[in-house]
Enzyme design. Structure first.
Site, PDB file in Angstrom:
ATOM      1  N   SER A 292       5.822  -0.090   6.388  1.00  0.00           N
ATOM      2  CA  SER A 292       5.353  -0.657   5.122  1.00  0.00           C
ATOM      3  C   SER A 292       5.071  -2.144   5.284  1.00  0.00           C
ATOM      4  O   SER A 292       5.718  -2.833   6.085  1.00  0.00           O
ATOM      5  CB  SER A 292       6.449  -0.457   4.075  1.00  0.00           C
ATOM      6  OG  SER A 292       6.239  -1.281   2.966  1.00  0.00           O
TER       7      SER A 292
ATOM      8  N   LEU B  50      16.915  15.621   7.423  1.00  0.00           N
ATOM      9  CA  LEU B  50      16.974  14.796   8.651  1.00  0.00           C
ATOM     10  C   LEU B  50      18.413  14.602   9.122  1.00  0.00           C
ATOM     11  O   LEU B  50      18.661  14.373  10.305  1.00  0.00           O
ATOM     12  CB  LEU B  50      16.418  13.401   8.364  1.00  0.00           C
ATOM     13  CG  LEU B  50      14.918  13.172   8.280  1.00  0.00           C
ATOM     14  CD1 LEU B  50      14.669  11.738   7.826  1.00  0.00           C
ATOM     15  CD2 LEU B  50      14.257  13.420   9.625  1.00  0.00           C
TER      16      LEU B  50
ATOM     17  N   TYR C 293       3.974  12.764  -0.925  1.00  0.00           N
ATOM     18  CA  TYR C 293       2.662  12.237  -1.362  1.00  0.00           C
ATOM     19  C   TYR C 293       1.723  11.969  -0.168  1.00  0.00           C
ATOM     20  O   TYR C 293       0.640  12.566  -0.067  1.00  0.00           O
ATOM     21  CB  TYR C 293       2.939  10.960  -2.166  1.00  0.00           C
ATOM     22  CG  TYR C 293       1.747  10.165  -2.608  1.00  0.00           C
ATOM     23  CD1 TYR C 293       0.627  10.772  -3.178  1.00  0.00           C
ATOM     24  CD2 TYR C 293       1.754   8.764  -2.501  1.00  0.00           C
ATOM     25  CE1 TYR C 293      -0.453  10.007  -3.606  1.00  0.00           C
ATOM     26  CE2 TYR C 293       0.685   8.000  -2.932  1.00  0.00           C
ATOM     27  CZ  TYR C 293      -0.418   8.622  -3.478  1.00  0.00           C
ATOM     28  OH  TYR C 293      -1.476   7.857  -3.899  1.00  0.00           O
TER      29      TYR C 293
ATOM     30  N   THR D  51       6.109  -4.198   3.516  1.00  0.00           N
ATOM     31  CA  THR D  51       7.347  -4.877   3.124  1.00  0.00           C
ATOM     32  C   THR D  51       8.040  -5.555   4.313  1.00  0.00           C
ATOM     33  O   THR D  51       8.774  -6.528   4.131  1.00  0.00           O
ATOM     34  CB  THR D  51       8.290  -3.866   2.411  1.00  0.00           C
ATOM     35  OG1 THR D  51       9.310  -4.579   1.732  1.00  0.00           O
ATOM     36  CG2 THR D  51       8.925  -2.891   3.356  1.00  0.00           C
TER      37      THR D  51
ATOM     38  N   ASN E  61       6.788   2.093  -8.787  1.00  0.00           N
ATOM     39  CA  ASN E  61       5.535   1.462  -8.372  1.00  0.00           C
ATOM     40  C   ASN E  61       4.497   1.496  -9.495  1.00  0.00           C
ATOM     41  O   ASN E  61       4.550   2.327 -10.402  1.00  0.00           O
ATOM     42  CB  ASN E  61       4.986   2.140  -7.109  1.00  0.00           C
ATOM     43  CG  ASN E  61       5.903   1.930  -5.921  1.00  0.00           C
ATOM     44  OD1 ASN E  61       6.412   2.882  -5.344  1.00  0.00           O
ATOM     45  ND2 ASN E  61       6.146   0.680  -5.576  1.00  0.00           N
TER      46      ASN E  61
ATOM     47  N   ASN F  96      13.333  18.124   3.067  1.00  0.00           N
ATOM     48  CA  ASN F  96      14.468  18.677   2.313  1.00  0.00           C
ATOM     49  C   ASN F  96      14.114  18.873   0.834  1.00  0.00           C
ATOM     50  O   ASN F  96      14.961  19.268   0.043  1.00  0.00           O
ATOM     51  CB  ASN F  96      15.714  17.784   2.453  1.00  0.00           C
ATOM     52  CG  ASN F  96      15.510  16.410   1.840  1.00  0.00           C
ATOM     53  OD1 ASN F  96      14.437  16.110   1.316  1.00  0.00           O
ATOM     54  ND2 ASN F  96      16.535  15.577   1.903  1.00  0.00           N
TER      55      ASN F  96
ATOM     56  N   ARG G 175      -2.180  -7.073  -4.983  1.00  0.00           N
ATOM     57  CA  ARG G 175      -1.803  -6.215  -3.856  1.00  0.00           C
ATOM     58  C   ARG G 175      -3.051  -5.543  -3.281  1.00  0.00           C
ATOM     59  O   ARG G 175      -4.086  -5.480  -3.930  1.00  0.00           O
ATOM     60  CB  ARG G 175      -0.840  -5.101  -4.323  1.00  0.00           C
ATOM     61  CG  ARG G 175       0.500  -5.593  -4.839  1.00  0.00           C
ATOM     62  CD  ARG G 175       1.376  -6.163  -3.739  1.00  0.00           C
ATOM     63  NE  ARG G 175       2.675  -6.583  -4.256  1.00  0.00           N
ATOM     64  CZ  ARG G 175       2.930  -7.781  -4.784  1.00  0.00           C
ATOM     65  NH1 ARG G 175       1.968  -8.690  -4.881  1.00  0.00           N
ATOM     66  NH2 ARG G 175       4.135  -8.078  -5.225  1.00  0.00           N
TER      67      ARG G 175
ATOM     68  N   LYS H  23      12.973  -0.095   6.899  1.00  0.00           N
ATOM     69  CA  LYS H  23      11.672  -0.001   7.590  1.00  0.00           C
ATOM     70  C   LYS H  23      11.662  -0.946   8.793  1.00  0.00           C
ATOM     71  O   LYS H  23      11.205  -0.585   9.878  1.00  0.00           O
ATOM     72  CB  LYS H  23      10.530  -0.347   6.630  1.00  0.00           C
ATOM     73  CG  LYS H  23      10.306   0.679   5.555  1.00  0.00           C
ATOM     74  CD  LYS H  23       9.772   1.973   6.145  1.00  0.00           C
ATOM     75  CE  LYS H  23       9.737   3.092   5.147  1.00  0.00           C
ATOM     76  NZ  LYS H  23       9.574   4.419   5.723  1.00  0.00           N
TER      77      LYS H  23
ATOM     78  N   TYR I 144      15.733  -0.988   1.161  1.00  0.00           N
ATOM     79  CA  TYR I 144      14.631  -0.104   1.563  1.00  0.00           C
ATOM     80  C   TYR I 144      13.767  -0.798   2.624  1.00  0.00           C
ATOM     81  O   TYR I 144      13.479  -0.240   3.689  1.00  0.00           O
ATOM     82  CB  TYR I 144      13.762   0.271   0.342  1.00  0.00           C
ATOM     83  CG  TYR I 144      12.405   0.814   0.744  1.00  0.00           C
ATOM     84  CD1 TYR I 144      12.269   2.108   1.229  1.00  0.00           C
ATOM     85  CD2 TYR I 144      11.251   0.015   0.680  1.00  0.00           C
ATOM     86  CE1 TYR I 144      11.029   2.588   1.642  1.00  0.00           C
ATOM     87  CE2 TYR I 144      10.015   0.491   1.083  1.00  0.00           C
ATOM     88  CZ  TYR I 144       9.905   1.775   1.560  1.00  0.00           C
ATOM     89  OH  TYR I 144       8.680   2.252   1.973  1.00  0.00           O
TER      90      TYR I 144
ATOM     91  N   ASN J 116      12.203  14.870  -2.792  1.00  0.00           N
ATOM     92  CA  ASN J 116      11.214  14.188  -3.645  1.00  0.00           C
ATOM     93  C   ASN J 116       9.847  14.864  -3.588  1.00  0.00           C
ATOM     94  O   ASN J 116       8.813  14.209  -3.696  1.00  0.00           O
ATOM     95  CB  ASN J 116      11.094  12.714  -3.238  1.00  0.00           C
ATOM     96  CG  ASN J 116      10.441  11.871  -4.322  1.00  0.00           C
ATOM     97  OD1 ASN J 116      10.660  12.106  -5.514  1.00  0.00           O
ATOM     98  ND2 ASN J 116       9.618  10.908  -3.934  1.00  0.00           N
TER      99      ASN J 116
END
Ligand code: NAD
Ligand code: UD1
Length: 334
Positions: A124, A59, A11, A126, A200, A32, A232, A154, A150, A35
């Protein structure tokens, strides 16, 4: 420059590829395709006039990565590749640590070996965890109160990058902390099209509008926010892509960290209203209980990026919604 985008068919990577090609950079993509779809390359060509050279490599495939770096002459790597489903990361933590952290270590070994010392990393918001305040600035302490693997990956990668730059002062590393990317390219050709069930807000709203999901479940309306729903900082993906372009122009030795956000928060109900305005249709929703790990309100303080990179977000939530509706129309006709 010759720029390698890991995860570049995804994306954010695909939107960034377009902005880089438009400026005359040579863009290569490795992914790869876990997604994302190979057809994205044709769409990038249609929009930007050039098709990036593509390497279908994981990777974690050390030999494949080494071969690609041995043959390529990269000036800079933008590292988007990673798994990002928060819920899945709680169920399969090792998969996330292996892919995101292990994969980044493989990448960094190649960049060191082949002397590619300019790296931009997709981090992120996050990593801030729960600061107890809504407005987040880069110098805040990170890594405390992260609620899922996740987010931990990060934070760990940020720490690894700092150590790499400490050990070799020739590295120029920029960490970009994205807030909540939304929207699509105005051409309608590319956008967020995740495989499987999304987590999301925006991709869920999209699937509710197409009928693939019956209704949006709003996670709580009893927060101390403007209307009780979570707030957000939603940033248009094209603005985000342009943030990368601004960042690569100002690379410097050591590690530089920037928030990429708008500086403004929007609530879930405001997002629903904006989508309804753009689509002209009601979006079915129900309010359910809070989601574990959610914060009431967070948004970026983006002033460092404006000051040092000369970048700021320019597009609005209405732009993002109109572009999303346009993208949904294209998806339907495909
Ligand atoms: P995306 O899933 O669309 O793109 C990531 C790409 O990486 C995919 O094309 C996927 O196939 C690829 N990939 C994953 N693991 C790989 C591996 N082992 N080898 C090769 N390719 C691999 O996600 P996106 O939204 O474009 O996100 C890009 C980056 O930005 C990610 O690192 C993500 O964590 C980060 N980020 C995203 C958001 C968001 O809300 N979208 C927010 C903050 C940070
Ligand atoms: C989530 C992740 C975060 C990750 C980010 C981007 C959690 C706890 N946090 O953040 O680690 O970096 O995505 O990938 O998962 N919402 C609903 N109903 C839904 C989905 C979302 O009401 O079905 C609400 C949420 O409660 C939140 C807002 O919408 O208030 C945005 O949610 P989301 O898109 O998941 O992003 P974040 O919560 O910011």
């Amino acid at each position: 420059m010759i720029i390698l985008l890991t995860g570049g068919t995804g994306y954010i990577g695909s939107h960034t590829a377009i902005e880089l090609i438009k400026l005359g950079h040579d863009v290569e993509i490795m992914d790869n395709l876990f997604n994302s779809k190979i057809e994205v390359l044709d769409k990038i060509e249609k929009i930007a006039g050039e098709k990036p050279k593509f390497h279908k490599i994981d990777l974690l495939d050390k030999d494949g990565m080494d071969k690609m770096f041995a043959e390529g002459k990269y000036d800079l790597v933008i590292h988007f590749a990673g798994l990002k489903a928060v819920g899945e990361s709680v169920e399969k933590p090792l998969k996330y640590y292996e892919n995101n952290v292990g994969g980044t270590i493989n990448l960094l070994e190649c960049t060191k070996k082949y002397d590619v010392k300019k790296i931009v990393f997709s981090s992120s918001a996050t990593v801030y965890g729960d600061q107890g305040v809504a407005e987040l600035t880069e110098e805040m302490q990170t890594g405390v109160g992260i609620t899922n693997p996740y987010g931990e990956t990060k934070h760990m990668i940020e720490e690894i990058l700092k150590d790499v730059a400490e050990a070799d002062p020739e590295f120029e590393i920029t960490i970009l902390r994205y807030f909540n990317p939304v929207g699509s390219h105005p051409s309608g050709l590319i956008g967020e099209d995740p495989n499987g069930i999304p987590n999301n807000l925006m991709p869920i709203i999209m699937k509710v509008s197409t009928g693939e999901i019956e209704k949006l479940r709003i996670f709580g309306d009893d927060y101390d926010t403007v209307d009780g729903t979570g707030v957000r900082d939603y940033i248009h993906v094209v603005d985000l892509a342009k943030g990368h372009v601004a960042a690569i122009k100002k690379m410097k030795q050591g590690v530089s960290i920037y928030n990429l956000g708008t500086g403004r928060g929007a609530s879930v109900l405001e997002m629903v209203a904006a989508f309804e305005k753009a689509s002209g249709k009601k979006l079915p929703y129900e309010v359910v209980g809070r989601r574990a790990g959610d914060l009431a309100e967070i948004y970026a303080n983006p002033s460092k990026a404006e000051r040092e990179l000369g970048w700021k977000a320019e597009l609005t939530i209405d732009d993002a919604m109109n572009d999303t509706i346009n993208y949904l129309k294209h998806l339907k006709n495909e």
